[in-house]
Design a protein around this motif. Structure first.
Motif, PDB file in Angstrom:
ATOM      1  N   TYR A  60      74.816  83.866  63.685  1.00 54.68           N
ATOM      2  CA  TYR A  60      76.017  83.034  63.519  1.00 54.68           C
ATOM      3  C   TYR A  60      77.210  83.903  63.081  1.00 54.68           C
ATOM      4  O   TYR A  60      77.027  84.964  62.469  1.00 54.68           O
ATOM      5  CB  TYR A  60      75.749  81.907  62.516  1.00 54.68           C
ATOM      6  CG  TYR A  60      75.285  82.324  61.144  1.00 54.68           C
ATOM      7  CD1 TYR A  60      76.175  82.813  60.180  1.00 54.68           C
ATOM      8  CD2 TYR A  60      73.939  82.226  60.775  1.00 54.68           C
ATOM      9  CE1 TYR A  60      75.750  83.179  58.917  1.00 54.68           C
ATOM     10  CE2 TYR A  60      73.498  82.591  59.512  1.00 54.68           C
ATOM     11  CZ  TYR A  60      74.416  83.078  58.589  1.00 54.68           C
ATOM     12  OH  TYR A  60      73.992  83.454  57.344  1.00 54.68           O
ATOM     13  N   LEU A 149      61.577  82.216  55.935  1.00 52.41           N
ATOM     14  CA  LEU A 149      62.750  81.446  56.386  1.00 52.41           C
ATOM     15  C   LEU A 149      62.916  81.580  57.890  1.00 52.41           C
ATOM     16  O   LEU A 149      63.873  82.190  58.365  1.00 52.41           O
ATOM     17  CB  LEU A 149      64.004  81.967  55.667  1.00 52.41           C
ATOM     18  CG  LEU A 149      64.002  81.819  54.143  1.00 52.41           C
ATOM     19  CD1 LEU A 149      64.938  82.801  53.490  1.00 52.41           C
ATOM     20  CD2 LEU A 149      64.369  80.404  53.750  1.00 52.41           C
ATOM     21  N   GLY A 188      75.620  70.664  55.468  1.00 56.43           N
ATOM     22  CA  GLY A 188      75.048  71.715  54.620  1.00 56.43           C
ATOM     23  C   GLY A 188      76.123  72.702  54.197  1.00 56.43           C
ATOM     24  O   GLY A 188      77.125  72.901  54.916  1.00 56.43           O
ATOM     25  N   ARG A 212      76.022  67.828  50.364  1.00 55.97           N
ATOM     26  CA  ARG A 212      75.164  66.913  49.597  1.00 55.97           C
ATOM     27  C   ARG A 212      75.207  67.295  48.125  1.00 55.97           C
ATOM     28  O   ARG A 212      75.292  66.451  47.257  1.00 55.97           O
ATOM     29  CB  ARG A 212      73.736  66.963  50.150  1.00 55.97           C
ATOM     30  CG  ARG A 212      72.842  65.900  49.571  1.00 55.97           C
ATOM     31  CD  ARG A 212      71.583  65.723  50.383  1.00 55.97           C
ATOM     32  NE  ARG A 212      70.720  66.912  50.344  1.00 55.97           N
ATOM     33  CZ  ARG A 212      69.543  66.990  50.954  1.00 55.97           C
ATOM     34  NH1 ARG A 212      69.098  65.954  51.656  1.00 55.97           N
ATOM     35  NH2 ARG A 212      68.826  68.092  50.890  1.00 55.97           N
ATOM     36  N   ARG A 300      69.626  79.032  45.000  1.00 61.22           N
ATOM     37  CA  ARG A 300      70.168  80.383  45.158  1.00 61.22           C
ATOM     38  C   ARG A 300      71.659  80.410  44.794  1.00 61.22           C
ATOM     39  O   ARG A 300      72.442  79.607  45.308  1.00 61.22           O
ATOM     40  CB  ARG A 300      69.975  80.855  46.597  1.00 61.22           C
ATOM     41  CG  ARG A 300      70.279  82.322  46.780  1.00 61.22           C
ATOM     42  CD  ARG A 300      69.909  82.773  48.177  1.00 61.22           C
ATOM     43  NE  ARG A 300      70.210  84.160  48.385  1.00 61.22           N
ATOM     44  CZ  ARG A 300      69.371  85.165  48.120  1.00 61.22           C
ATOM     45  NH1 ARG A 300      68.172  84.908  47.648  1.00 61.22           N
ATOM     46  NH2 ARG A 300      69.718  86.410  48.350  1.00 61.22           N
ATOM     47  N   THR A 348      71.489  73.525  57.605  1.00 60.67           N
ATOM     48  CA  THR A 348      70.561  72.770  56.746  1.00 60.67           C
ATOM     49  C   THR A 348      69.290  73.540  56.385  1.00 60.67           C
ATOM     50  O   THR A 348      68.313  72.933  55.937  1.00 60.67           O
ATOM     51  CB  THR A 348      70.193  71.427  57.438  1.00 60.67           C
ATOM     52  OG1 THR A 348      69.974  71.682  58.829  1.00 60.67           O
ATOM     53  CG2 THR A 348      71.317  70.424  57.289  1.00 60.67           C
ATOM     54  N   GLY A 349      69.312  74.829  56.583  1.00 57.38           N
ATOM     55  CA  GLY A 349      68.228  75.654  56.050  1.00 57.38           C
ATOM     56  C   GLY A 349      66.936  75.603  56.847  1.00 57.38           C
ATOM     57  O   GLY A 349      66.934  75.324  58.052  1.00 57.38           O
ATOM     58  N   PHE A 350      65.842  75.879  56.143  1.00 53.67           N
ATOM     59  CA  PHE A 350      64.566  76.148  56.809  1.00 53.67           C
ATOM     60  C   PHE A 350      63.441  75.327  56.190  1.00 53.67           C
ATOM     61  O   PHE A 350      63.490  74.986  55.016  1.00 53.67           O
ATOM     62  CB  PHE A 350      64.255  77.648  56.692  1.00 53.67           C
ATOM     63  CG  PHE A 350      65.319  78.491  57.336  1.00 53.67           C
ATOM     64  CD1 PHE A 350      65.201  78.881  58.661  1.00 53.67           C
ATOM     65  CD2 PHE A 350      66.470  78.848  56.640  1.00 53.67           C
ATOM     66  CE1 PHE A 350      66.202  79.639  59.268  1.00 53.67           C
ATOM     67  CE2 PHE A 350      67.480  79.590  57.244  1.00 53.67           C
ATOM     68  CZ  PHE A 350      67.333  79.989  58.563  1.00 53.67           C
TER      69      PHE A 350
HETATM   70  P1  NAP Z   1      69.461  76.161  52.259  1.00 51.75           P
HETATM   71  O1  NAP Z   1      69.748  77.059  51.135  1.00 51.75           O
HETATM   72  O2  NAP Z   1      68.151  75.470  52.278  1.00 51.75           O
HETATM   73  O3  NAP Z   1      70.637  75.106  52.335  1.00 51.75           O
HETATM   74  C1  NAP Z   1      70.596  73.997  53.168  1.00 51.75           C
HETATM   75  C2  NAP Z   1      71.871  73.200  53.010  1.00 51.75           C
HETATM   76  O4  NAP Z   1      71.761  72.043  53.809  1.00 51.75           O
HETATM   77  C3  NAP Z   1      72.087  72.721  51.585  1.00 51.75           C
HETATM   78  O5  NAP Z   1      73.472  72.622  51.351  1.00 51.75           O
HETATM   79  C4  NAP Z   1      71.437  71.341  51.609  1.00 51.75           C
HETATM   80  O6  NAP Z   1      71.910  70.458  50.630  1.00 51.75           O
HETATM   81  C5  NAP Z   1      71.857  70.886  52.990  1.00 51.75           C
HETATM   82  N1  NAP Z   1      70.960  69.878  53.544  1.00 51.75           N
HETATM   83  C6  NAP Z   1      69.669  70.028  53.865  1.00 51.75           C
HETATM   84  N2  NAP Z   1      69.174  68.875  54.348  1.00 51.75           N
HETATM   85  C7  NAP Z   1      70.192  67.988  54.330  1.00 51.75           C
HETATM   86  C8  NAP Z   1      70.307  66.636  54.682  1.00 51.75           C
HETATM   87  N3  NAP Z   1      69.262  65.941  55.158  1.00 51.75           N
HETATM   88  N4  NAP Z   1      71.502  66.021  54.524  1.00 51.75           N
HETATM   89  C9  NAP Z   1      72.561  66.704  54.032  1.00 51.75           C
HETATM   90  N5  NAP Z   1      72.518  67.997  53.674  1.00 51.75           N
HETATM   91  C10 NAP Z   1      71.339  68.628  53.821  1.00 51.75           C
HETATM   92  O7  NAP Z   1      69.586  76.921  53.671  1.00 51.75           O
HETATM   93  P2  NAP Z   1      70.440  78.191  54.090  1.00 51.75           P
HETATM   94  O8  NAP Z   1      71.852  78.073  53.676  1.00 51.75           O
HETATM   95  O9  NAP Z   1      70.177  78.456  55.515  1.00 51.75           O
HETATM   96  O10 NAP Z   1      69.813  79.347  53.218  1.00 51.75           O
HETATM   97  C11 NAP Z   1      68.408  79.472  53.093  1.00 51.75           C
HETATM   98  C12 NAP Z   1      68.069  80.783  52.456  1.00 51.75           C
HETATM   99  O11 NAP Z   1      68.251  81.796  53.424  1.00 51.75           O
HETATM  100  C13 NAP Z   1      68.949  81.210  51.303  1.00 51.75           C
HETATM  101  O12 NAP Z   1      68.587  80.659  50.082  1.00 51.75           O
HETATM  102  C14 NAP Z   1      68.778  82.697  51.328  1.00 51.75           C
HETATM  103  O13 NAP Z   1      67.605  83.083  50.659  1.00 51.75           O
HETATM  104  C15 NAP Z   1      68.621  82.967  52.792  1.00 51.75           C
HETATM  105  N6  NAP Z   1      69.894  83.414  53.337  1.00 51.75           N
HETATM  106  C16 NAP Z   1      70.278  84.634  52.951  1.00 51.75           C
HETATM  107  C17 NAP Z   1      71.439  85.102  53.415  1.00 51.75           C
HETATM  108  C18 NAP Z   1      71.818  86.455  52.967  1.00 51.75           C
HETATM  109  O14 NAP Z   1      72.959  86.749  52.895  1.00 51.75           O
HETATM  110  N7  NAP Z   1      70.863  87.338  52.629  1.00 51.75           N
HETATM  111  C19 NAP Z   1      72.263  84.378  54.244  1.00 51.75           C
HETATM  112  C20 NAP Z   1      71.847  83.132  54.640  1.00 51.75           C
HETATM  113  C21 NAP Z   1      70.651  82.666  54.172  1.00 51.75           C
HETATM  114  P3  NAP Z   1      71.222  70.410  49.162  1.00 51.75           P
HETATM  115  O15 NAP Z   1      71.690  71.646  48.448  1.00 51.75           O
HETATM  116  O16 NAP Z   1      71.721  69.163  48.582  1.00 51.75           O
HETATM  117  O17 NAP Z   1      69.733  70.406  49.398  1.00 51.75           O
END
Ligand code: NAP
Length: 495
Positions: A60, A149, A188, A212, A300, A348-350
């Motif tokens: 992305y 992830l 998200g 959220r 995080r 919305t993450g993983f």
């Molecule tokens: P995430 O931390 O799981 O965040 C998901 C987001 O989506 C949150 O804001 C969550 O809200 C929202 N969400 C999920 N389900 C939803 C729903 N049904 N309705 C509304 N909102 C919803 O995912 P991510 O941002 O992809 O990151 C995941 C992990 O990947 C990170 O913690 C990190 O470890 C890694 N990552 C690392 C980097 C890096 O720079 N190294 C970059 C990107 C990702 P809530 O907070 O309310 O649950």
């Protein structure tokens, strides 16, 4: 259960020393260290057409690492060419390619090998591994390096299928969709979203960010390295080692202390986050919406210089009323307002649980790992689990971190797996399995420690399975390295 006749029929197939699943940071490290230890008869099975794991998949706009590259890199593979303190996805992927090439891993990697099952053959103490396309491999040791992830979570909203515009997940970015001049909804607002929202906002007509819950966010204060810094780094390696140590120490004594509940560290990081917010956002109503109600580190802590300024733009709107449903033309919020949008992007993450979700892992007595982990994944030191001999997990249960580089953990786990391999070989042994009571006591200890940490202070996060923290480690990296450095043979039964 294992099928005896199939096992018999495969007796002629060569048995490798090790099979590694996944060619991301963990799998590549395992391959490099196997080679260095003199093992040639191993393969790395990769489901995709390229190596790189998360850094191949997440393309992305704005994708970069939130751990500085001097630390988010192998301790044994220094790179003086990092262009930025916090590298972008393309440069990290290049580092992985360069490192794999330097160590001659091409001959060991098999692409398009999506592993679907791994079955332990007790009679021979070997693993039989099968892929989606029907290939079968045998190996004495199985090393899983599939990350935590890699299964995008795309929540189902009412009528989401009826939406007529484009929609895609951040980890499967649809680069064919031109976002220029479009109205975009982003669902998200965590680690991935805060990286791509500022990029999307630069070209889109309008961006609606559906939040959220807010996140604690520190500034990155990123900048390109000057040429003289790169030259210095290449010529004086101890300077880079010192810098690496400094970044490590900041995470270990700052963020980790806060996660453990140290009041001073929590107060200091909270202050830095609030200052970061106040500098970028003047509107008090918007500021209030961006302050989390949970302690630092429970989810995080994010790093960004661009997210808050993006929210302050006229074409970006933070929407906190929640998504009720999709419509043909857009999104209906819970307050019944409808936003007409052209594209929906899921940040919305993983799905992080269950672990090893893709693979049917059957251990001793044909017991499935899913069944063994019914109450949440667990493993002794995150690497071994009872009932699954010669299975070595990299980035397994309770090994994720919220404060520093995961590569430190990978290296410790690889070192542990290699120590086991060497010991078995040196002593003419075939099989190694962690004792059930050792794993149980270890997990009781880890869970007790985690229950006092910030990770346990939110109802829900990707660190948890139900209300158990299954993903994160309970301490610092030094403790983890120390506990894995020498295999405690009293914890294992070997034969
Ligand atoms: P995430 O931390 O799981 O965040 C998901 C987001 O989506 C949150 O804001 C969550 O809200 C929202 N969400 C999920 N389900 C939803 C729903 N049904 N309705 C509304 N909102 C919803 O995912 P991510 O941002 O992809 O990151 C995941 C992990 O990947 C990170 O913690 C990190 O470890 C890694 N990552 C690392 C980097 C890096 O720079 N190294 C970059 C990107 C990702 P809530 O907070 O309310 O649950």
């Amino acid at each position: 259960m294992t099928n005896e006749s199939t096992l018999q029929a495969d007796q002629a197939t060569p048995v490798l020393k090790a099979l590694v699943i996944g060619a991301g940071f963990g799998g590549l490290c395992m391959g490099i260290k196997l080679k260095e230890a003199g093992y040639q008869d191993f393969l790395i099975l990769e489901k995709a057409a390229d190596l790189g794991g998360t850094w191949r998949e997440n393309t992305y706009p704005g994708a970069e690492c939130d751990i500085p590259s001097a630390l988010y890199s192998y301790s044994f593979e220094h790179n003086a060419d990092w262009e930025f303190k916090w590298s972008g996805q393309a440069q990290i992927l290049k580092y992985q390619h360069d490192t794999a090439a330097k160590h001659g891993l091409a001959e060991n990697i098999r692409y398009h090998q999506h592993v679907v099952s791994a079955v332990f053959d007790e009679s021979r103490s070997v693993w039989k591994v099968s892929t989606q396309t029907g290939e079968v491999y045998w190996a004495q040791h199985l090393v899983t390096a599939v990350g935590q992830l890699h299964h995008p979570s795309t929540p189902e909203f009412v009528n989401s299928d009826e939406f007529e515009g484009d929609r895609f997940h951040s980890a499967a970015w649809d680069h064919r969709v031109d976002l220029t001049g479009k109205r975009i909804a982003v669902i998200g607002n965590a680690a991935s979203a805060v990286q791509f929202i500022p990029e999307v906002a630069k070209v889109a007509a309008e961006v609606s960010v559906y939040q959220r819950s807010p996140n604690w966010m520190l500034p990155k204060i990123d900048r390109p390295y000057a040429k003289w810094e790169q030259r210095l780094s290449a010529r004086v390696p101890w300077i880079t080692r010192l810098y690496r140590w400094y970044i490590w120490a900041a995470g270990e004594y700052g963020m980790l202390s806060a996660i453990k509940g140290n009041r001073l560290a929590r107060w200091a990081i909270r202050r830095m986050c609030l200052r970061n917010l106040e500098r970028a956002i003047d509107d008090p109503e918007l500021r209030a919406k961006l302050i989390p109600d949970y302690p630092i580190g429970a989810k995080r802590v994010l790093f960004s210089d661009h997210y808050y300024p993006a929210l302050a733009r006229d074409n970006v709107h933070l929407r906190t009323t929640g998504v009720k449903a999709f419509t043909k033309k857009g999104i209906l919020a819970k307050d019944k307002s409808e936003q007409i949008v052209d594209v929906v992007i899921y940040g919305t993450g993983f799905k992080t649980n269950p672990f090893l979700a893709d693979i049917e892992v059957l251990g001793r007595d044909g017991r499935s790992i899913r069944e063994a982990w019914q109450e949440g994944a667990q493993a002794y030191l995150g690497v071994s689990t009872h009932g699954f001999p010669n299975l070595h997990m990299l980035y397994g249960p309770n090994t994720n971190l919220g404060h520093t580089s995961i590569i430190i953990m990978h290296e410790a786990q690889v070192n542990h797996a290699l120590s086991v391999l060497r010991h078995l070989d040196a002593n003419g042994l075939k099989c190694c399995e962690v004792r059930a009571e050792v794993e149980r006591d270890y997990n009781n200890e880890i869970q007790a420690r985690l229950s006092a940490m910030a990770f346990s202070k939110v109802a829900q996060s990707w660190y948890m399975d139900g209300n158990k923290v299954t993903n994160n480690w309970a301490g610092g990296t030094r403790e983890y390295q120390r506990r894995l450095k020498r295999v405690d043979w009293s914890a294992y039964s070997v034969q």
